[in-house]
Design an enzyme around this catalytic site. Structure first.
Site, PDB file in Angstrom:
ATOM      1  N   ASP A  77      38.221  41.384  42.168  1.00 49.72           N
ATOM      2  CA  ASP A  77      37.774  40.164  41.483  1.00 49.72           C
ATOM      3  C   ASP A  77      38.939  39.162  41.430  1.00 49.72           C
ATOM      4  OD1 ASP A  77      36.811  38.232  39.562  1.00 49.72           O
ATOM      5  OD2 ASP A  77      35.358  39.740  38.930  1.00 49.72           O
ATOM      6  N   SER A 128      32.047  34.788  38.509  1.00 49.20           N
ATOM      7  CA  SER A 128      31.904  36.134  39.079  1.00 49.20           C
ATOM      8  C   SER A 128      30.457  36.609  39.108  1.00 49.20           C
ATOM      9  CB  SER A 128      32.752  37.144  38.291  1.00 49.20           C
ATOM     10  OG  SER A 128      34.111  36.889  38.495  1.00 49.20           O
ATOM     11  N   THR A 135      30.420  41.627  37.661  1.00 47.83           N
ATOM     12  CA  THR A 135      30.425  42.108  39.047  1.00 47.83           C
ATOM     13  C   THR A 135      29.615  43.396  39.231  1.00 47.83           C
ATOM     14  OG1 THR A 135      32.611  41.094  39.207  1.00 47.83           O
ATOM     15  CG2 THR A 135      31.922  42.484  41.052  1.00 47.83           C
ATOM     16  N   GLU A 145      34.870  48.022  42.123  1.00 50.98           N
ATOM     17  CA  GLU A 145      35.505  46.756  41.730  1.00 50.98           C
ATOM     18  C   GLU A 145      36.850  46.949  41.033  1.00 50.98           C
ATOM     19  OE1 GLU A 145      34.293  44.664  38.290  1.00 50.98           O
ATOM     20  OE2 GLU A 145      34.941  42.720  39.064  1.00 50.98           O
ATOM     21  N   ASP A 154      41.461  39.412  38.596  1.00 51.22           N
ATOM     22  CA  ASP A 154      40.985  38.115  38.094  1.00 51.22           C
ATOM     23  C   ASP A 154      41.626  37.765  36.745  1.00 51.22           C
ATOM     24  OD1 ASP A 154      39.022  35.840  37.934  1.00 51.22           O
ATOM     25  OD2 ASP A 154      38.276  37.011  36.240  1.00 51.22           O
ATOM     26  N   HIS A 200      43.781  34.551  35.670  1.00 56.81           N
ATOM     27  CA  HIS A 200      43.527  33.653  34.532  1.00 56.81           C
ATOM     28  C   HIS A 200      44.775  33.522  33.668  1.00 56.81           C
ATOM     29  CE1 HIS A 200      39.272  32.791  34.973  1.00 56.81           C
ATOM     30  NE2 HIS A 200      39.031  34.058  35.243  1.00 56.81           N
ATOM     31  N   ASP A 203      35.356  38.081  45.118  1.00 56.54           N
ATOM     32  CA  ASP A 203      34.230  37.205  44.771  1.00 56.54           C
ATOM     33  C   ASP A 203      34.639  35.730  44.774  1.00 56.54           C
ATOM     34  OD1 ASP A 203      35.853  37.699  42.594  1.00 56.54           O
ATOM     35  OD2 ASP A 203      34.202  38.045  41.178  1.00 56.54           O
ATOM     36  N   HIS A 204      35.942  35.492  44.546  1.00 53.53           N
ATOM     37  CA  HIS A 204      36.516  34.137  44.538  1.00 53.53           C
ATOM     38  C   HIS A 204      38.013  34.312  44.335  1.00 53.53           C
ATOM     39  CE1 HIS A 204      37.012  34.822  40.290  1.00 53.53           C
ATOM     40  NE2 HIS A 204      35.735  35.152  40.227  1.00 53.53           N
TER      41      HIS A 204
HETATM   42 MG    MG Z   1      34.416  41.199  37.878  1.00 52.30          MG
HETATM   43 ZN    ZN Z   2      37.473  34.984  36.349  1.00 52.88          ZN
END
Ligand code: MG
Ligand code: ZN
Length: 384
Positions: free
Chosen positions: A65, A106, A159, A274, A279, A283, A321-322
């Site tokens: 993620d 997500s 996710t 995952e 992620d 952040h 996912d990004h």
């Molecule tokens: Mg996730």
């Molecule tokens: Zn995020």
């Protein structure tokens, strides 16, 4: 009096300028989160890739993620130039926009990856009209494959939820947990115990899972004992701890467990694994958080590669996912494993993300395509 007030105000202004100047000059020292000195190096094994022209029987999809190319390269630097990801010879990029935003969240990206359909941000397994979409896991289950999801967050988080649940809003954790009971999923491993047990509707979903024939595991160390059968492993009340805070080898163990248990099925298996917290490191604009979580994913990928190289009928996909953070690697040392990064902001970005593929069908994943193409490609390969 007025003069005194003015000079006081002037001094205040000047000192705030001084503070501002100081923090600018000391940006490096204060921004310790930008630098990571890895001390936990591991050796990477290289495996011969099975014939990519064969039809895959098993599919393992890893989702990091928020994992962009910078996250991967920072981690490659931190492990002195070696990653299990270097085993992958078929590499592409996927674009990630949601139905409603150039920069996805997500849930929408997870839904695109699980169903092949774009939806609005925060949607879990439903389209823009909030109608449930059939996901790749269910489609493969209908073909007889054993299926599972693994996550280092709550298993109800966006996710993994996108591969199981159908809810209009990602934060409806109790409804998402209840959706697990409506499926025939063979295995899930992650956090989120509380969403199954401490519920407003008073249901105890762990008891209901037991009644449905699931083995229940609540500690990572007990995963090794599970050899076959249905498994619901909820190893944290909410999310699992970070690697830096002592998660240990949960993701590696969960990956091995998923492969060991699901591969009992003669029709093959599908599992989505995952690494959720890359992620969250993005952040937080924290290089240590990002790199430790990405290396953790890489080691889990190593376990899958060891299986796939021997099994020869397993397609492994590693993607994201990004991207999160607008991360840029601005310094590093491949001899010492030190790495430094800067960040654009504490949010996702629109950047396309990498896709690494290994094994039968891997050659279909080169080039630039959309996130919605990934489940379609997998299904085509299984159906060929
Ligand atoms: Mg996730
Ligand atoms: Zn995020």
């Amino acid at each position: 009096m007025r003069n005194i007030f003015l000079s006081f105000f002037t001094i205040l202004l000047m000192s705030s300028c001084l503070i501002a100047q100081d923090s600018y000059l000391n940006a490096k020292a204060e921004d310790s989160l930008k630098v990571y000195q890895n001390n936990d190096f591991y050796e990477v094994q290289y495996f011969e890739e099975p014939d990519t022209k064969q039809k895959p029987k098993n599919v393992i999809v890893f989702i990091g993620d928020g994992m962009g190319v910078s996250h991967v390269f920072a981690s490659l630097t931190a492990n002195k130039g070696e990653l299990y990801l270097k085993n992958f010879k078929h590499i592409g990029f996927q674009t990630t926009a949601s139905a409603t935003n150039y920069i996805t969240d997500s849930a929408a990206a997870g839904t695109a990856l699980s169903t092949g359909t774009k939806t609005y941000d925060a949607a879990v397994g439903v389209n823009t009209d909030t109608i449930a979409l059939e996901n790749i896991r269910v489609k493969l289950e209908e073909k007889g494959l054993a299926t599972g999801v693994v996550s280092t967050s709550a298993i109800t988080h966006a996710t993994p939820a996108a591969f199981v649940a159908h809810q209009p809003y990602r934060y409806m954790y109790e409804a998402i947990a209840a959706d697990f009971l409506k499926t025939n999923i063979d295995l899930f491993i992650g956090g989120g115990y509380d969403h199954f047990t401490k519920r407003e509707d008073g249901r105890n979903l762990v008891d209901e899972l037991k009644d449905k024939g699931y083995q229940i595991v609540t500690k990572t160390k007990d995963l090794d004992k599970v050899k076959s059968g249905k498994l619901a492993a909820l190893v944290a009340n909410e999310h699992t701890p970070t690697v830096l805070d002592g998660r240990g080898n949960m993701l590696e163990t969960a990956t091995e467990t998923a492969i060991r248990v699901l591969s009992n099925d003669n029709d093959g298996f599908f599992v989505m694994i995952e690494a959720s917290q890359i992620d969250w490191g993005g952040h937080a604009n924290s290089t240590p958080y990002i790199v430790s979580e990405t290396l953790d994913l890489d080691k889990a990928v190593g376990k899958a590669l060891a299986f796939a190289a021997q099994n020869k009928e397993t397609l492994i996909i590693v993607t994201a996912d990004h991207e999160t953070g607008g991360m840029a690697v601005t310094g590093g040392n491949l001899q010492t494993g030190k790495v430094e990064a800067q960040y654009v902001w504490g949010n996702h970005t629109a950047l396309m993300v990498p896709v690494f593929a290994f094994g039968p069908g891997a050659d279909k994943f080169t080039g630039i395509y959309d996130n919605t193409d990934i489940p379609k490609k997998i299904l085509e390969l299984i159906e060929q």
